[in-house]
Design an enzyme around this catalytic site. Structure first.
Site, short mmCIF file in Angstrom:
data_model
loop_
_atom_site.label_atom_id
_atom_site.label_comp_id
_atom_site.label_asym_id
_atom_site.label_seq_id
_atom_site.Cartn_x
_atom_site.Cartn_y
_atom_site.Cartn_z
N GLU A 24 0.85 -1.19 0.00
CA GLU A 24 0.00 0.00 0.00
C GLU A 24 0.89 1.23 0.00
OE1 GLU A 24 -3.00 0.13 3.06
OE2 GLU A 24 -2.92 2.30 3.17
N GLU B 148 -2.53 11.40 3.01
CA GLU B 148 -3.62 11.26 3.96
C GLU B 148 -3.59 12.48 4.86
OE1 GLU B 148 -4.38 6.87 5.30
OE2 GLU B 148 -2.26 7.31 5.56
#
Length: 277
Positions: free
Chosen positions: A163, A168
């Site tokens: 990932e 974010e």
């Protein structure tokens, strides 16, 4: 997909590369060929030739990381207007497959896979506490419930799929963004993670370019021209196979945190998505 272990970055993960500014001459690989793009120069639903709505909760009616929303494929939660994609989180009671949540949002998978390249997303982030926007990738061999590719490229699961969290933002600090990597060691199968953060002023009111440059040697993430983190791409990591891009807003959960009682809605606004090789 991002487990509670993600919070471990608070203690050991914030080993970013400072506030260095990089030009194209400083970068290891020049990615010049545009291989995937959406400029959002249309109105209505996101282009179904390019985007898949992932709506099936993988954990018995729940999403990962204690998130509070259901993702939907409704135009209420994702739509294109005035040249931008809007992903909208809404406070509303919504039921799906017998599971009822108090918030809705959208999670879009790209119908495009790639190995190596530059990802560029120009966006404004939501300003409300409790919102957790993300621009990220998963290995196409993850076979996560409801993803576009299913088991077409394998089914190793997470974290062995790898990932890459290009961007974010927590629900409690809207002046910073995070880049983080999660993977399963291909030799030991153990979970690993690393990442960093950078200050981003006016992230909700102004567009910034969130990008990644990925080749066989390293993966670098940037905000505008500021390097956030560089991860060596060694043979023990699952970053030498196809990944796909994900855009979403989660509500609450590990990085969303507490949601204010007066929250009504907020928008993650995306001007364009471009992938170069």
């Amino acid at each position: 997909m991002r487990t509670f272990i993600l919070l471990f970055f608070i203690f050991i993960g914030l080993i970013g590369q400072g506030e260095a500014v990089y030009t194209s001459q400083d970068r290891d690989t020049e990615f010049r060929t545009l291989v995937f793009a959406d400029e959002f120069e249309y109105d209505g639903r996101p282009d179904s030739q390019k985007w898949h709505h992932q709506i099936i909760p993988p954990n018995n009616g729940r999403w990962h990381n204690d998130e509070l929303q259901h993702y939907t494929d409704r135009e209420d939660n994702s739509y294109v207007s005035e040249g931008t994609l809007k992903i909208k989180a809404i406070k509303e009671q919504y039921s799906y497959n017998g599971s009822t949540k108090e918030y809705t949002s959208a999670r879009l998978n790209s119908k495009f896979i790639f190995t190596y390249g530059r990802v560029e997303v120009r966006a404004k982030l939501p300003s409300s506490a409790g919102t957790w926007p993300a621009i990220w990738t998963l290995g196409a061999n993850v076979n996560e419930t409801g993803n576009y590719y299913g088991n077409q490229y394998g089914e190793v699961g997470w974290p062995l799929s790898g990932e890459i969290d290009i961007m974010e933002q927590t629900g409690w600090d809207k002046n910073k963004t995070i880049s983080h990597f999660h993977w399963g060691d291909l030799k030991t199968k153990e979970y690993r993670n690393m990442g960093g953060e950078t200050t981003v002023r006016n992230a909700s009111n102004e567009y910034h370019i969130y990008s990644m440059e990925w080749d066989s040697v390293s993966i670098k993430t940037y905000v505008d021209d500021t390097l956030v983190f560089e991860l060596p791409n060694t043979n023990d990591k699952p970053y030498n196979h196809e990944h796909y891009l994900i855009l979403n807003i989660a509500i609450g959960g590990n990085l969303g945190g507490d949601v204010p009682a007066n929250f009504v809605e907020d928008i993650f606004e995306i001007d364009y998505v471009r992938i170069y090789q």
